[in-house]
Structure formats: structure tokens, C-alpha cells
Enzyme design. Sequence first.
Site, PDB file in Angstrom:
ATOM      1  CB  VAL A 309      -0.934   0.022   1.243  1.00 39.53           C
ATOM      2  CG1 VAL A 309      -1.669   1.348   1.354  1.00 39.53           C
ATOM      3  CG2 VAL A 309      -1.923  -1.136   1.190  1.00 39.53           C
ATOM      4  CD  GLN A 312      -0.967   2.375  -6.329  1.00 39.26           C
ATOM      5  OE1 GLN A 312      -0.225   1.615  -6.952  1.00 39.26           O
ATOM      6  NE2 GLN A 312      -1.676   3.328  -6.927  1.00 39.26           N
ATOM      7  CD  GLU A 313      -1.881   5.848  -0.685  1.00 42.48           C
ATOM      8  OE1 GLU A 313      -1.739   6.951  -1.212  1.00 42.48           O
ATOM      9  OE2 GLU A 313      -3.004   5.347  -0.445  1.00 42.48           O
ATOM     10  CB  SER A 314       4.689   7.584  -0.824  1.00 34.06           C
ATOM     11  OG  SER A 314       5.238   6.465  -0.123  1.00 34.06           O
ATOM     12  CE1 TYR A 441      -4.012   3.472  -3.099  1.00 30.18           C
ATOM     13  CE2 TYR A 441      -5.557   1.844  -2.274  1.00 30.18           C
ATOM     14  CZ  TYR A 441      -4.539   2.751  -2.048  1.00 30.18           C
ATOM     15  OH  TYR A 441      -4.060   2.934  -0.783  1.00 30.18           O
TER      16      TYR A 441
END
Length: 476
Positions: A309, A312-314, A441
Site C-alpha cells: 500500500v 502504491q501511495e508514495s 489502486y
Amino acid sequence: MQKSAFSIALSGIVLTAFIINVSAPPRTLLERVKKSGEIHVLTRNAATTYYEGSQGPSGLEYDLVKKFAEYLDVDLNIKIRDNLNDIISQIEKGTVDFAAAGLTVTEERQNRIRFTTPYQQITQQAVYNTNNNNIEKRPRKLADLMGKRINVLANSSHVEQLSQLKLKYPKLSWTESKNTDSSELLDMVANKLTDFTIADSNEVTLYRRYHPELRVAMNISKEQPLAWAFAKGSDDSLYKEAQNFMAHMKKTGELAHLIKRHYHHASKYQYSGTNTYLSKVRSRLPRYQKMFETAARENKLDWRLVAAVAYQESHWNPHAVSPTGVRGIMMLTNNTARQLGVVDRTDPKESIFGGAQYLRKMVDKVATRYGLEEPERTWFALAAYNVGFGHLTDARMLTKLRGDNPNKWTDVKETLPLLRQRKWYSKTRYGYARGNEPVKYVESIRSYYDILNWYLDNGKPKIAERSILAFKSSAL
Ligand code: GLU
């Protein structure tokens, strides 16, 4: 008087018949399975069949046989063999009830064993490495395979196919590897230890995410069916039940759903991202791994999922910031951070702990509001993490309206993008949303998660901890 003697005699006969029936040994294989309360199934440990996933045992074959055990209301007893010839001969000998091992239905095999109706279609593909200097131009036809090193799995459908092709192309030659599996052969191609291997298309779809430099040169077969394998012989009681089950799975759409669940996200994966991802797994992840592990443990999550996660976010950058003002390694909004007690969003530890806590909340909320089981629970929680509960609930409502199943991620992910269209979002409570984003996502996180597992487990699908699994089934 006479009448009651007759009825006593009659009840005696009925009683004897009853006793005989109860104690009589089971006559058919199906009766034996039902009586023992257990079914013995042979499979292989591979990403396409059976492996240990984030929420326990997984794989298409595993999911299918588990449902079959539920259908029969018996326990499932799984045995693993990796050698294809062993699998076929154990079926012939009847040491297990059947094999669910990603077996291709071939003519040669049909002489030895019998197959159910197929559950999936695949093609055999010749795979090469685009960075291999032995291959000058993109191979497109069989003639391009001549004179190259080709390694294939012994006793496989691939050998059968190559032998057929050799009749037309006598110069075609290959090496057969016995004590290996097809993912190792794909590794050999990736490491340029051979020029080509042959693999089933479903496996190539999953595997190319790990090695984007691998390409399909061509299909070397037409579509071929995969099916379960049973012993030949006069007793077809269990075989018939398996046929009924397959028909049931097709009719209800359950089979199509399972295939989608296992392969759809992988087929949509952008292979080009893998190299960056793997280089960051090596360079950045070690800095944060401990934090992911502790935060995940405290929130009863899988740390590899939390790490996926965060990537994927940063891309694991604690200073990441988006134009809308979300920040940090887990990209928390100001509001969420405040609710979670996160003071400095750019502090990786605070962000990771906050993000894990938030994800836990989402998983629990999905469980109480929607009542879903794993793995759907995790996919829905991730979608909610991205798009919010309101929109996700809207998408579930629309899914139902369209006649699909709001409890299945594969159905809801078709509906979510409709939240961008007036025709659909006008019917909802929370209105317009960029509904394609949560789909991307969730699917990207699933692939990052798979790749991370593959990397950390040294390129092998994790073997299920217990080689024999038994669980009591509930009704289908
Ligand atoms: N479907 C192939 C066969 O039946 C096996 C594929 C594999 O082992 O990866 O021979």
C-alpha cells in the site's frame, strides 16, 4: 392373529434390511468418500494451482477443489507432487481420488486417465528474454526457434506439443528438465541460461510481472483445455459428481468469477513498473521494513500488504506530497492524520503506524457493514481506503442494480468506473467519483504484494505450511 404375525415378520425383514444397509461397506468410490468424510486430491505447488497466499492457502485449483469438497460435504485432504509423471501415475494407480494440478488435456494422457470437462483454456507460449544477445531480432515464427537453446519440463504437455511440431520441423530440438518446475525454467530464461522455454499462458501472465524483460515470442499450440484428472475404470461415481459440480460452477458464473479473481489484475498489470519497483525493494524497503512489520503486527495485518500500500501511495518516499495536499509515505490527508493522532505526516514511522491503523479500521468497517469474508474483505477495504466508504457503497448499490453481485470485488470493480458517468452517478447518494482510480489502486497493490512475496520468498510460490490440509466444509 395371522395379520399381526405377518406384520412382525415384515418389520423383521425391514429391520434386517436396514441393519444390512447401515453396516454394508460402501460400494462406490463416491460412497467411500462420503463415508470417510474426506477427499484426497493431488496438486502441484505453483502460482497457477496452489500456494500459501496472504489469507492462507490460495490458487485457482485450490479454490475449486475446496468448493468441490463443500459440495460433497467432506473434508479436503491435499497432497503435493511436483513431477507431472508422478501425478499421472498416482491417478492411474488410484492412490488419490483425483488430481487438480493445472493439467492440460492431451491425447497421450487420455489413453491413461480420464479428464473432466475443462475449467479453463490456455495456450502454450514460447518465452524469451528481450535482453538476450543470442536472439538478434524478435522471434515470431517456429523457424526462429531452430538452433536455439530450448528447455522444457519433462513429461509435460509442452513436450507432447514439441514432438508433434518436430514432425514438420525435424530440426527442432530441446532439452527436457526433470526435477524442476516451469517457474524455474522461466527463471532460466530471465537469467539467460537458456534462450526459450515453453509455458502455459496463464502462468506467463502471472510470471511476467516479476520479469518484464520476458516476452512471448509466439503461441506454439492452439487453445488447450485444463481439467481435473481421474482414474479410468468402471466406477465413475465420483467422476460424475465432479462433472455435475463443474456444470454447476459454470452455470452459476462462479467459475468465471474465480478465473477473473486469480488472473484479471495480473493481465492488467503495467509490466514496465516492475524494474523500478524491484530496485526500490532493494534500496528503500530495508529502511522501513521493521516499521511495516511492527505496525502490521499491532494492527493484525500482513506487513507485506501494508508495504505494498505504501509503495502504491508514495513509492516509499516519506516526503511525497500530492497537489491535493496528501502527504508522507502513506499519503494521509490532514483530516485523517488528525483523527489518527499523527502529528508529523512526513515522519515515516508516524505515517506507517497511522496508515496501518487506518487500514485496520477499513477492514473492520467492511466486515461489519458489508459482512464480507477474505479475500474480498481486503480488496474492498483497500478500495475504501482510496475512494471512501460512501462511493464504495454507491458502487455496490449500482452493482446490484445491474444484476451483478455486490459482494464480489470482480463485479464491483466493473461498476466503480461508472461513477464517472452522469447516467449512473445521478442514481447514487454520494454522486460523481473518479471510480476508475480505486480499481487501479487495488489491482496495483495486489500485484506489488505478489511481486514482494515472490522476491522475499526467493522466487518460489510459498509452499503451504501444512502439506495436508483438512477443514470441515459448510454447504455450498
Ligand atoms: N499444463 C502443463 C501440463 O499439463 C503443466 C504446466 C506446468 O507445469 O507449468 O503439462
